[in-house]
Write a protein that holds these residues in place. Structure first.
Motif, PDB file in Angstrom:
ATOM      1  N   GLU A  70      10.781  -9.353   9.468  1.00 27.48           N
ATOM      2  CA  GLU A  70      11.969  -8.807  10.146  1.00 27.48           C
ATOM      3  C   GLU A  70      12.036  -7.289   9.984  1.00 27.48           C
ATOM      4  OE1 GLU A  70      14.515  -9.749  12.194  1.00 27.48           O
ATOM      5  OE2 GLU A  70      13.105 -11.411  12.386  1.00 27.48           O
ATOM      6  N   ARG A  71      11.793  -6.845   8.735  1.00 27.43           N
ATOM      7  CA  ARG A  71      11.942  -5.413   8.424  1.00 27.43           C
ATOM      8  C   ARG A  71      10.957  -4.549   9.224  1.00 27.43           C
ATOM      9  NH1 ARG A  71      12.093  -0.980   8.311  1.00 27.43           N
ATOM     10  NH2 ARG A  71      12.533   0.570   6.690  1.00 27.43           N
ATOM     11  N   ILE A  72       9.727  -5.034   9.384  1.00 23.60           N
ATOM     12  CA  ILE A  72       8.741  -4.164  10.064  1.00 23.60           C
ATOM     13  C   ILE A  72       8.947  -4.118  11.587  1.00 23.60           C
ATOM     14  CG2 ILE A  72       6.953  -4.326   8.268  1.00 23.60           C
ATOM     15  CD1 ILE A  72       5.379  -5.916  10.604  1.00 23.60           C
ATOM     16  N   LYS A  73       9.890  -4.915  12.077  1.00 20.16           N
ATOM     17  CA  LYS A  73      10.214  -4.818  13.515  1.00 20.16           C
ATOM     18  C   LYS A  73      10.959  -3.515  13.811  1.00 20.16           C
ATOM     19  CE  LYS A  73      10.584  -9.747  14.562  1.00 20.16           C
ATOM     20  NZ  LYS A  73      11.560 -10.838  14.596  1.00 20.16           N
ATOM     21  N   ASN A  74      11.556  -2.916  12.780  1.00 24.30           N
ATOM     22  CA  ASN A  74      12.297  -1.655  12.984  1.00 24.30           C
ATOM     23  C   ASN A  74      11.356  -0.566  13.478  1.00 24.30           C
ATOM     24  OD1 ASN A  74      14.414  -3.031  11.946  1.00 24.30           O
ATOM     25  ND2 ASN A  74      14.892  -1.561  10.321  1.00 24.30           N
ATOM     26  N   ASP A  75      11.924   0.289  14.269  1.00 27.68           N
ATOM     27  CA  ASP A  75      11.156   1.364  14.893  1.00 27.68           C
ATOM     28  C   ASP A  75      10.447   2.276  13.885  1.00 27.68           C
ATOM     29  OD1 ASP A  75      10.665   1.895  17.533  1.00 27.68           O
ATOM     30  OD2 ASP A  75      11.752   3.825  17.394  1.00 27.68           O
ATOM     31  N   ASP A  76      11.082   2.462  12.729  1.00 29.97           N
ATOM     32  CA  ASP A  76      10.495   3.396  11.746  1.00 29.97           C
ATOM     33  C   ASP A  76       9.138   2.931  11.230  1.00 29.97           C
ATOM     34  OD1 ASP A  76      11.573   1.269  10.285  1.00 29.97           O
ATOM     35  OD2 ASP A  76      12.168   2.510   8.596  1.00 29.97           O
ATOM     36  N   CYS A  77       8.787   1.657  11.453  1.00 35.57           N
ATOM     37  CA  CYS A  77       7.516   1.136  10.930  1.00 35.57           C
ATOM     38  C   CYS A  77       6.383   1.196  11.957  1.00 35.57           C
ATOM     39  CB  CYS A  77       7.675  -0.314  10.466  1.00 35.57           C
ATOM     40  SG  CYS A  77       8.739  -0.480   9.042  1.00 35.57           S
ATOM     41  N   LYS A  78       6.654   1.779  13.123  1.00 35.61           N
ATOM     42  CA  LYS A  78       5.637   1.676  14.180  1.00 35.61           C
ATOM     43  C   LYS A  78       4.345   2.435  13.838  1.00 35.61           C
ATOM     44  CE  LYS A  78       7.274   5.170  17.507  1.00 35.61           C
ATOM     45  NZ  LYS A  78       7.921   6.020  16.489  1.00 35.61           N
ATOM     46  N   ASP A  79       4.452   3.485  13.000  1.00 32.81           N
ATOM     47  CA  ASP A  79       3.243   4.218  12.620  1.00 32.81           C
ATOM     48  C   ASP A  79       2.733   3.840  11.232  1.00 32.81           C
ATOM     49  OD1 ASP A  79       3.253   5.634  15.015  1.00 32.81           O
ATOM     50  OD2 ASP A  79       4.663   7.116  14.207  1.00 32.81           O
ATOM     51  N   GLY A  80       3.315   2.833  10.643  1.00 32.54           N
ATOM     52  CA  GLY A  80       2.853   2.392   9.332  1.00 32.54           C
ATOM     53  C   GLY A  80       3.976   2.268   8.330  1.00 32.54           C
ATOM     54  N   TYR A  81       3.600   1.846   7.121  1.00 33.96           N
ATOM     55  CA  TYR A  81       4.603   1.586   6.080  1.00 33.96           C
ATOM     56  C   TYR A  81       3.896   1.417   4.743  1.00 33.96           C
ATOM     57  CZ  TYR A  81       2.891  -3.022   7.533  1.00 33.96           C
ATOM     58  OH  TYR A  81       2.071  -4.068   7.887  1.00 33.96           O
ATOM     59  N   ILE A  82       4.715   1.469   3.698  1.00 32.00           N
ATOM     60  CA  ILE A  82       4.215   1.128   2.362  1.00 32.00           C
ATOM     61  C   ILE A  82       4.919  -0.144   1.917  1.00 32.00           C
ATOM     62  CG2 ILE A  82       4.182   1.779  -0.079  1.00 32.00           C
ATOM     63  CD1 ILE A  82       4.005   4.720   0.838  1.00 32.00           C
ATOM     64  N   LEU A  83       4.163  -1.172   1.653  1.00 28.42           N
ATOM     65  CA  LEU A  83       4.745  -2.406   1.125  1.00 28.42           C
ATOM     66  C   LEU A  83       4.770  -2.282  -0.398  1.00 28.42           C
ATOM     67  CD1 LEU A  83       2.850  -5.067   3.296  1.00 28.42           C
ATOM     68  CD2 LEU A  83       5.144  -4.131   3.666  1.00 28.42           C
ATOM     69  N   ASP A  84       5.960  -2.281  -0.944  1.00 23.96           N
ATOM     70  CA  ASP A  84       6.141  -2.030  -2.381  1.00 23.96           C
ATOM     71  C   ASP A  84       6.623  -3.323  -3.039  1.00 23.96           C
ATOM     72  OD1 ASP A  84       7.305  -1.383  -4.818  1.00 23.96           O
ATOM     73  OD2 ASP A  84       8.857  -0.108  -3.962  1.00 23.96           O
ATOM     74  N   GLY A  85       5.710  -3.985  -3.754  1.00 20.35           N
ATOM     75  CA  GLY A  85       6.088  -5.255  -4.398  1.00 20.35           C
ATOM     76  C   GLY A  85       5.888  -6.457  -3.487  1.00 20.35           C
ATOM     77  N   PHE A  86       5.224  -6.265  -2.406  1.00 24.78           N
ATOM     78  CA  PHE A  86       4.845  -7.349  -1.481  1.00 24.78           C
ATOM     79  C   PHE A  86       3.483  -6.978  -0.913  1.00 24.78           C
ATOM     80  CE2 PHE A  86       4.246  -9.003   2.763  1.00 24.78           C
ATOM     81  CZ  PHE A  86       4.624 -10.323   2.649  1.00 24.78           C
ATOM     82  N   PRO A  87       2.554  -7.902  -0.785  1.00 25.48           N
ATOM     83  CA  PRO A  87       2.580  -9.282  -1.261  1.00 25.48           C
ATOM     84  C   PRO A  87       2.477  -9.374  -2.783  1.00 25.48           C
ATOM     85  CG  PRO A  87       0.491  -8.798  -0.123  1.00 25.48           C
ATOM     86  CD  PRO A  87       1.313  -7.572  -0.052  1.00 25.48           C
ATOM     87  N   ARG A  88       2.935 -10.512  -3.282  1.00 26.50           N
ATOM     88  CA  ARG A  88       2.929 -10.745  -4.719  1.00 26.50           C
ATOM     89  C   ARG A  88       2.303 -12.095  -5.071  1.00 26.50           C
ATOM     90  NH1 ARG A  88       7.674  -7.473  -6.468  1.00 26.50           N
ATOM     91  NH2 ARG A  88       8.074  -7.752  -8.674  1.00 26.50           N
ATOM     92  N   THR A  89       1.876 -12.820  -4.074  1.00 23.22           N
ATOM     93  CA  THR A  89       1.161 -14.086  -4.312  1.00 23.22           C
ATOM     94  C   THR A  89       0.000 -14.134  -3.328  1.00 23.22           C
ATOM     95  OG1 THR A  89       2.364 -15.347  -2.622  1.00 23.22           O
ATOM     96  CG2 THR A  89       3.341 -15.321  -4.821  1.00 23.22           C
ATOM     97  N   MET A  90      -0.964 -15.005  -3.602  1.00 28.15           N
ATOM     98  CA  MET A  90      -2.101 -15.131  -2.686  1.00 28.15           C
ATOM     99  C   MET A  90      -1.634 -15.606  -1.303  1.00 28.15           C
ATOM    100  SD  MET A  90      -4.926 -14.102  -3.773  1.00 28.15           S
ATOM    101  CE  MET A  90      -6.036 -14.933  -2.672  1.00 28.15           C
ATOM    102  N   ILE A  91      -0.655 -16.503  -1.298  1.00 26.60           N
ATOM    103  CA  ILE A  91      -0.164 -17.018  -0.007  1.00 26.60           C
ATOM    104  C   ILE A  91       0.427 -15.866   0.814  1.00 26.60           C
ATOM    105  CG2 ILE A  91       1.623 -18.478   1.082  1.00 26.60           C
ATOM    106  CD1 ILE A  91       1.041 -20.549  -1.094  1.00 26.60           C
ATOM    107  N   GLN A  92       1.211 -15.011   0.157  1.00 25.93           N
ATOM    108  CA  GLN A  92       1.799 -13.869   0.872  1.00 25.93           C
ATOM    109  C   GLN A  92       0.694 -12.934   1.388  1.00 25.93           C
ATOM    110  OE1 GLN A  92       4.719 -11.892  -1.657  1.00 25.93           O
ATOM    111  NE2 GLN A  92       5.827 -13.791  -2.017  1.00 25.93           N
ATOM    112  N   ALA A  93      -0.309 -12.689   0.543  1.00 24.27           N
ATOM    113  CA  ALA A  93      -1.379 -11.750   0.933  1.00 24.27           C
ATOM    114  C   ALA A  93      -2.176 -12.300   2.120  1.00 24.27           C
ATOM    115  CB  ALA A  93      -2.300 -11.483  -0.253  1.00 24.27           C
ATOM    116  N   GLU A  94      -2.541 -13.571   2.040  1.00 15.95           N
ATOM    117  CA  GLU A  94      -3.336 -14.166   3.125  1.00 15.95           C
ATOM    118  C   GLU A  94      -2.524 -14.198   4.415  1.00 15.95           C
ATOM    119  OE1 GLU A  94      -6.026 -16.978   0.190  1.00 15.95           O
ATOM    120  OE2 GLU A  94      -4.360 -17.883   1.303  1.00 15.95           O
ATOM    121  N   ASN A  95      -1.273 -14.546   4.273  1.00 13.51           N
ATOM    122  CA  ASN A  95      -0.386 -14.607   5.431  1.00 13.51           C
ATOM    123  C   ASN A  95      -0.260 -13.227   6.075  1.00 13.51           C
ATOM    124  OD1 ASN A  95       2.151 -14.991   6.945  1.00 13.51           O
ATOM    125  ND2 ASN A  95       1.991 -17.024   5.997  1.00 13.51           N
TER     126      ASN A  95
END
Ligand code: AMP
Length: 209
Positions: A70-95
């Motif tokens: 949901e969060r990365i749908k915001n316009d501010d993420c269109k050129d990239g982002y830093i995920l801080d504390g995510f992913p934190r599990t293999m399932i999150q990373a693979e997903n």
């Protein structure tokens, strides 16, 4: 550029992500901050996650992946982002590799003893969010925020049992991400015990910023 910051709790990911945000305008997406905001605002999500967070456990993968999507749908993420504390599990990373593959994963390397000192000494201003540490960065007046004179608090999950639990969770669930991102040649490992300015310049240099 899409970056992941990962490493033990208290490794300084949030501090460094904020510096990137201030200097380059790259949005910092901290799942911990998103959950804390939900708890503060007493939303349905907040009610669901507050107990597990207080104990230092992990919120379910479904919920967590959902809020980041949901969060990365915001316009501010269109050129990239830093995920801080995510992913934190293999399932999150693979997903996430399937959903929105990242360019690089910055691994904040730090020993458990240092983590215990950092988290155990952490104090936060409930009003402005400024972070202090009773060992390394004390406020001018003991336990009072320099910015707004509020009494500092200890985050529920910075209490001793919660810290111990967070470290167990980190080693079992998050540490395997190192080998996962190495397989794709995406890891930059950084010595996170250094002072924040040093860590920040190491990462900028590695990213050729
Ligand atoms: P942090 O501020 O990153 O240390 O996160 C605080 C707490 O939020 C964690 O101890 C977890 O309970 C929860 N949390 C944050 N990020 C995640 C995630 N990616 N997966 C599951 N739980 C998370």
């Amino acid at each position: 550029m899409k970056l992941v910051f990962f490493g033990a709790p208290g490794a300084g990911k949030g501090t460094i992500a904020k510096k990137f945000n201030e200097e380059f305008g790259i949005p910092q997406i901290s799942t911990g901050d998103l959950f804390r905001a939900a708890i503060k605002n007493k939303t349905e999500l907040g009610l669901k996650v507050s107990e597990i967070m207080a104990k230092g456990g992990l919120v379910s993968d479904d919920i967590t992946i959902g809020i980041v999507k949901e969060r990365i749908k915001n316009d501010d993420c269109k050129d990239g982002y830093i995920l801080d504390g995510f992913p934190r599990t293999m399932i999150q990373a693979e997903n996430w590799e399937k959903a929105d593959s990242v360019d690089l994963a910055i691994y904040f390397d730090i020993k458990d003893d240092e983590v215990k000192k950092r988290l155990g000494g952490r104090r936060v201003c409930p009003k402005c969010g400024k972070i202090y540490n009773v060992f390394f960065s004390k406020p001018k007046v003991e336990n009072i925020c320099d910015n707004d004179n509020e009494t500092l608090i200890i985050r529920e999950d910075d209490r001793e049992e919660a810290i111990a639990n967070r470290l167990v969770v980190y080693h079992s669930q998050t540490a395997p991400l190192l080998d996962y991102y190495k397989k794709f040649d995406k890891v930059i490992a950084i010595d996170a015990t250094a002072a924040p300015e040093m860590v920040y310049s190491q990462i900028k240099k590695a990213l050729k910023f």
